[in-house]
Motif scaffolding. Structure first.
Motif, PDB file in Angstrom:
ATOM      1  N   UNK A 133      17.139   1.289 -27.338  1.00 31.73           N
ATOM      2  CA  UNK A 133      17.311   1.086 -28.780  1.00 31.73           C
ATOM      3  C   UNK A 133      17.751   2.360 -29.501  1.00 31.73           C
ATOM      4  N   UNK A 134      17.665   3.502 -28.850  1.00 35.48           N
ATOM      5  CA  UNK A 134      17.888   4.772 -29.564  1.00 35.48           C
ATOM      6  C   UNK A 134      19.229   4.824 -30.312  1.00 35.48           C
ATOM      7  N   UNK A 135      20.365   4.458 -29.665  1.00 31.13           N
ATOM      8  CA  UNK A 135      21.625   4.526 -30.415  1.00 31.13           C
ATOM      9  C   UNK A 135      21.639   3.593 -31.631  1.00 31.13           C
ATOM     10  N   UNK A 136      20.959   2.433 -31.522  1.00 29.60           N
ATOM     11  CA  UNK A 136      20.918   1.503 -32.672  1.00 29.60           C
ATOM     12  C   UNK A 136      20.225   2.152 -33.863  1.00 29.60           C
ATOM     13  N   UNK A 137      19.149   2.867 -33.591  1.00 34.46           N
ATOM     14  CA  UNK A 137      18.428   3.525 -34.694  1.00 34.46           C
ATOM     15  C   UNK A 137      19.248   4.702 -35.203  1.00 34.46           C
ATOM     16  N   UNK A 138      19.874   5.421 -34.279  1.00 35.67           N
ATOM     17  CA  UNK A 138      20.650   6.599 -34.672  1.00 35.67           C
ATOM     18  C   UNK A 138      21.820   6.225 -35.581  1.00 35.67           C
ATOM     19  N   UNK A 139      22.314   4.977 -35.428  1.00 38.16           N
ATOM     20  CA  UNK A 139      23.404   4.510 -36.284  1.00 38.16           C
ATOM     21  C   UNK A 139      23.055   4.576 -37.766  1.00 38.16           C
ATOM     22  N   UNK A 140      21.762   4.446 -38.075  1.00 38.09           N
ATOM     23  CA  UNK A 140      21.321   4.486 -39.483  1.00 38.09           C
ATOM     24  C   UNK A 140      21.231   5.915 -39.990  1.00 38.09           C
TER      25      UNK A 140
ATOM     26  N   UNK B 205      20.354  15.748 -32.665  1.00 40.46           N
ATOM     27  CA  UNK B 205      20.754  15.155 -31.389  1.00 40.46           C
ATOM     28  C   UNK B 205      19.535  14.808 -30.557  1.00 40.46           C
ATOM     29  N   UNK B 206      19.659  13.697 -29.830  1.00 38.17           N
ATOM     30  CA  UNK B 206      18.670  13.410 -28.797  1.00 38.17           C
ATOM     31  C   UNK B 206      19.426  13.386 -27.474  1.00 38.17           C
ATOM     32  N   UNK B 207      19.015  14.278 -26.560  1.00 35.49           N
ATOM     33  CA  UNK B 207      19.728  14.454 -25.304  1.00 35.49           C
ATOM     34  C   UNK B 207      18.905  13.806 -24.196  1.00 35.49           C
ATOM     35  N   UNK B 208      19.524  12.887 -23.476  1.00 36.87           N
ATOM     36  CA  UNK B 208      18.792  12.046 -22.530  1.00 36.87           C
ATOM     37  C   UNK B 208      19.211  12.326 -21.096  1.00 36.87           C
ATOM     38  N   UNK B 209      18.261  12.199 -20.168  1.00 27.40           N
ATOM     39  CA  UNK B 209      18.688  12.183 -18.769  1.00 27.40           C
ATOM     40  C   UNK B 209      18.288  10.864 -18.137  1.00 27.40           C
ATOM     41  N   UNK B 210      17.104  10.813 -17.527  1.00 27.42           N
ATOM     42  CA  UNK B 210      16.741   9.575 -16.819  1.00 27.42           C
ATOM     43  C   UNK B 210      15.310   9.143 -17.135  1.00 27.42           C
TER      44      UNK B 210
ATOM     45  N   UNK C 251      22.886   6.508 -15.697  1.00 28.05           N
ATOM     46  CA  UNK C 251      21.950   6.127 -16.766  1.00 28.05           C
ATOM     47  C   UNK C 251      22.653   6.231 -18.109  1.00 28.05           C
ATOM     48  N   UNK C 252      23.528   5.262 -18.393  1.00 33.51           N
ATOM     49  CA  UNK C 252      24.231   5.256 -19.670  1.00 33.51           C
ATOM     50  C   UNK C 252      23.590   4.229 -20.603  1.00 33.51           C
ATOM     51  N   UNK C 253      23.790   4.403 -21.886  1.00 30.03           N
ATOM     52  CA  UNK C 253      23.260   3.448 -22.863  1.00 30.03           C
ATOM     53  C   UNK C 253      24.387   3.051 -23.810  1.00 30.03           C
ATOM     54  N   UNK C 254      24.511   1.745 -24.042  1.00 30.10           N
ATOM     55  CA  UNK C 254      25.540   1.245 -24.955  1.00 30.10           C
ATOM     56  C   UNK C 254      25.343   1.875 -26.334  1.00 30.10           C
ATOM     57  N   UNK C 255      26.407   2.428 -26.887  1.00 32.55           N
ATOM     58  CA  UNK C 255      26.313   3.011 -28.225  1.00 32.55           C
ATOM     59  C   UNK C 255      26.050   4.502 -28.219  1.00 32.55           C
ATOM     60  N   UNK C 256      25.667   5.052 -27.059  1.00 34.68           N
ATOM     61  CA  UNK C 256      25.435   6.499 -26.979  1.00 34.68           C
ATOM     62  C   UNK C 256      26.745   7.200 -26.616  1.00 34.68           C
ATOM     63  N   UNK C 257      26.785   8.500 -26.861  1.00 38.21           N
ATOM     64  CA  UNK C 257      27.937   9.288 -26.422  1.00 38.21           C
ATOM     65  C   UNK C 257      27.593   9.828 -25.037  1.00 38.21           C
ATOM     66  N   UNK C 258      28.498   9.651 -24.100  1.00 34.30           N
ATOM     67  CA  UNK C 258      28.193  10.141 -22.749  1.00 34.30           C
ATOM     68  C   UNK C 258      28.899  11.454 -22.457  1.00 34.30           C
ATOM     69  N   UNK C 259      28.125  12.442 -22.050  1.00 34.28           N
ATOM     70  CA  UNK C 259      28.696  13.718 -21.598  1.00 34.28           C
ATOM     71  C   UNK C 259      28.193  13.928 -20.176  1.00 34.28           C
TER      72      UNK C 259
ATOM     73  N   UNK D 230      23.250  10.545 -30.119  1.00 31.44           N
ATOM     74  CA  UNK D 230      22.453  10.255 -28.923  1.00 31.44           C
ATOM     75  C   UNK D 230      23.365  10.489 -27.734  1.00 31.44           C
ATOM     76  N   UNK D 231      22.965  11.394 -26.842  1.00 34.85           N
ATOM     77  CA  UNK D 231      23.841  11.805 -25.745  1.00 34.85           C
ATOM     78  C   UNK D 231      23.213  11.444 -24.406  1.00 34.85           C
ATOM     79  N   UNK D 232      23.891  10.605 -23.633  1.00 40.65           N
ATOM     80  CA  UNK D 232      23.451  10.372 -22.257  1.00 40.65           C
ATOM     81  C   UNK D 232      24.181  11.364 -21.360  1.00 40.65           C
ATOM     82  N   UNK D 233      23.598  11.703 -20.235  1.00 40.17           N
ATOM     83  CA  UNK D 233      24.176  12.761 -19.404  1.00 40.17           C
ATOM     84  C   UNK D 233      24.287  12.392 -17.930  1.00 40.17           C
ATOM     85  N   UNK D 234      23.609  11.309 -17.520  1.00 35.33           N
ATOM     86  CA  UNK D 234      23.624  10.951 -16.104  1.00 35.33           C
ATOM     87  C   UNK D 234      24.551   9.746 -15.921  1.00 35.33           C
TER      88      UNK D 234
END
Ligand code: NFS
Ligand code: SF4
Length: 637
Positions: free
Chosen positions: A340-347, A329-334, A359-367, A352-356
């Motif tokens: 690009x992280x979720x695109x690479x993680x797809x492979x 997992x890569x856990x992100x804040x701000x 600050x969301x990223x398309x393709x990431x899981x948001x918690x 990839x978890x956004x938390x704020x």
């Protein structure tokens, strides 16, 4: 598509880029190549997009338009855009600071069960510095007052009353100078808003006045950083020297590997705290080595400084931990997070978890992370990582073998504590004596980012070793610290190998007195980017002891790979409080001779600091050393 030999001087990054090429995975370096050639108008700052009549472009060679449609010339266009970059940087650091201050306020009101004042002594010291009474009072009453005073720096409407934290941080002489110039800010939010408003079409167009406004907003960036650092120390602990390691070799083949990436310790610190509670679940899932938290970028620095969490990598190579195939997992804040992280993680199997929520990223899981349920959220995220471990493809795991030993944790307090072992009555005396006798010629602070415009990490190593050889004490923060840690310069061995004789003698004396069993590391890791404030506090203590201003000290700043708007803000306040400041990447101001002269020459006469733009690291080292010598002469040394 790109030439690997010039991408990075980091051996792990080079190894992973080969894998990226083999597996046809696109990284920042590939995208950099695809962007070439980059626009000359934009690079020199001569493209204006401030209104919808634009974009307007000024011909730098004088053969085309000299004015935008509204009549703005090159100086106005360059100055407005640069000043807006400073405002964005100040907003980012200060938003981080506000988040911490609000958390303190909620803690004081009894709303946050998952946080505590872990460093009570620091909390009380901070209160004393801000003039908050502490005697005989309940701790939480003190905390509430400190939080309210801090939030006042975002609320005060009296323009004559400077921001509380700046007033409590900078030397008197500097405060007076900044006040006389009318650039001592009264309110972070108001100054950022005023900067946006004065740079709207048809407002401030005088380049000198705009640049002065820039210095003012850059000082709010410093205010936001100081309060973020000092309050984080109270909440999470003040860093002390700690041994750990850096680079992708810190990932473990038998562990659930979780990277924290971003900036704010409010999240990452809790992740580190609860990891131990879920150790058994990770082992039950087959990860015999349990949970392994690693850091990326500045939040990586935060948890490295306080908990000895190893650093996986710095900004530019943040995609590469995923390419090892061993990151759950890569856990992100701000801030400074690549979309690009979720695109690479797809492979891969990485989540990839956004938390704020902002600050969301398309393709990431948001918690959604909120401080009121911090532990619960951190556990949810760690359980997502444990579940991902089961999906890891063992045949695709490629963890580079390299991890450099790293001694980090040099907060101002830790440095003073080490010096106290040499001279308990007068801790700063050993530094000052050695600066006077020339064993230490001066101090350089490395800060800032990575930038694809230069080979990753290379200039940091070159300039740092060159200056250390000339007996300059080296400090570092942010991704600069990441670069120097990965290069193996945060060890006593590096001091033995690279330091000049004078510096080596001093480092040995301090290191041994402080019980480190050897010299200090060649580079002292002072923390994340907001922790540049630690260096300001240290420099202020030295200036006050000598009875001089910051602009008299033989202290210089270097940002060889400056990239972000935050770095623009930091560089600008470093100049504004009096430090010669090197940029190794050319900022988008060269399209205006007037603005270039203002920040590289006029600033020196006006405020003592100035920008040195130099892309060649060897020449940059010479220029920084010359600036140190000029300061020494000024002090009669
Ligand atoms: Ni500083 Fe840290 Fe790194 Fe640059 Fe970004 S992570 S806050 S801005 S890239 S040093
Ligand atoms: Fe062009 Fe002026 Fe609009 Fe900028 S503000 S885009 S120079 S018209």
């Amino acid at each position: 598509l790109h030439d690997c030999t010039t991408c990075s001087s980091d051996a792990c990054a080079t190894e992973m880029l080969r894998i990226a090429d083999e597996q046809n995975i696109e990284t920042a370096w590939h995208r950099h190549a695809a962007q070439q050639p980059q626009c000359g108008f934009g690079s020199s700052g001569l493209c204006c997009r401030i209104c919808m009549k634009g974009p307007c472009r000024i011909d730098p060679f004088g053969n085309g338009p000299r004015f935008g449609i509204c009549g703005a010339d090159a100086d106005t266009i360059v100055a407005r855009h640069m000043v807006r970059m400073m405002a964005a940087g100040a907003a980012s650091h200060s938003e981080h600071g506000r988040h911490i201050a609000l958390a303190l306020r909620h803690l004081a009101d009894g709303h946050l069960d998952d946080y505590a004042i872990r460093d009570e002594a620091k909390m009380l010291a901070v209160a004393a510095r801000l003039g908050v009474a502490t005697d005989g009072r309940a701790l939480m009453d003190v905390v509430r007052d400190v939080a309210d005073l801090t939030l006042g720096d975002f609320q005060n409407q009296d323009e004559k009353k400077p921001c509380t934290w700046l007033a409590a941080t900078l030397p008197e002489k500097r405060l007076k100078k900044l006040g006389d110039l009318g650039i001592l800010p009264h309110n972070i939010d108001a100054t950022v808003a005023q900067t946006m408003s004065r740079t709207h079409i048809g407002c401030d167009s005088d380049p000198t006045n705009l640049v002065l406004g820039g210095l003012r907003v850059a000082l709010t960036d410093l205010d936001g950083m100081v309060l973020a650092t000092e309050l984080s120390d109270a909440l999470f602990g003040t860093p002390k020297p700690v041994a750990t390691s850096s680079n992708l070799g810190v990932l473990k083949v038998d562990a659930v590997n979780v990277a924290v990436n971003g900036h704010n310790p409010i999240l990452s610190d809790v992740i580190c705290q609860v990891a131990a509670d879920l150790e058994a679940e990770a082992i039950a899932a087959g990860a015999t080595a349990g949970i392994n938290i690693v850091g990326v970028c500045c939040t990586g620095n935060e948890v490295m400084m306080r908990h000895g969490i190893p650093l996986a990598t710095n900004y530019l190579s943040q995609e590469l931990p995923i390419l090892t195939g061993a990151l759950e997992a890569m856990v992100l804040d701000v801030q400074c997070i690549m979309p690009s992280l979720p695109r690479i993680a797809e492979c891969f199997h990485t989540v990839v978890v956004t938390t704020d929520p902002r600050n969301k990223i398309k393709g990431a899981t948001h918690v959604d992370f909120s401080e009121t349920k911090a532990v619960e959220t951190a556990k949810t995220i760690l359980r997502m990582a444990i579940a991902a471990y089961g999906r890891r493809d063992k045949n695709r795991v490629n963890i580079p073998k390299l991890a450099q030993r790293t001694i980090a944790g040099f907060s101002t307090e830790a440095i003073v504590a080490a010096l106290t072992a040499v001279d308990a009555a007068d801790p700063l005396k050993p530094v000052i004596d050695n600066v006077v006798n020339g064993n230490i010629q001066g101090i350089v602070l490395f800060g800032g980012c990575n930038n694809t415009k230069t080979m990753q990490d290379a200039s940091y190593f070159r300039i740092a070793t060159e200056l250390a050889r000339r007996n300059v004490l080296v400090l570092a923060t942010g991704c600069a610290a990441g670069a120097l840690a990965k290069s193996g310069l945060m060890t006593p061995e590096a001091t033995e190998k690279y330091a000049g004789e004078g510096l080596k003698a001093v480092s040995r004396a301090i290191g041994e007195a402080a019980g480190l069993g050897g010299p200090l590391p060649l580079v002292l890791h002072m923390g994340s980017c907001v922790d540049n404030s630690r260096a300001v506090i240290l420099a202020t203590a030295l200036a006050n002891k000598l009875g001089v201003d910051l602009s008299d000290l033989p202290v210089v700043v270097s940002a060889p790979e400056a990239m972000s708007e935050k770095a623009v803000a930091i560089g600008t306040w470093a100049v504004t409080i009096g430090f010669p400041t090197h940029l190794g990447t050319v900022p988008p101001v060269v399209g205006s001779e007037t603005v270039t002269r203002l920040v590289t020459e006029t600033a020196k006469e006006l405020i003592g600091g100035h920008f040195i733009v130099e892309t060649d690291p060897a020449i940059a080292a010479d220029k920084l050393f010359a600036a140190i010598q000029e300061r020494r002469r000024g002090l009669g040394l």
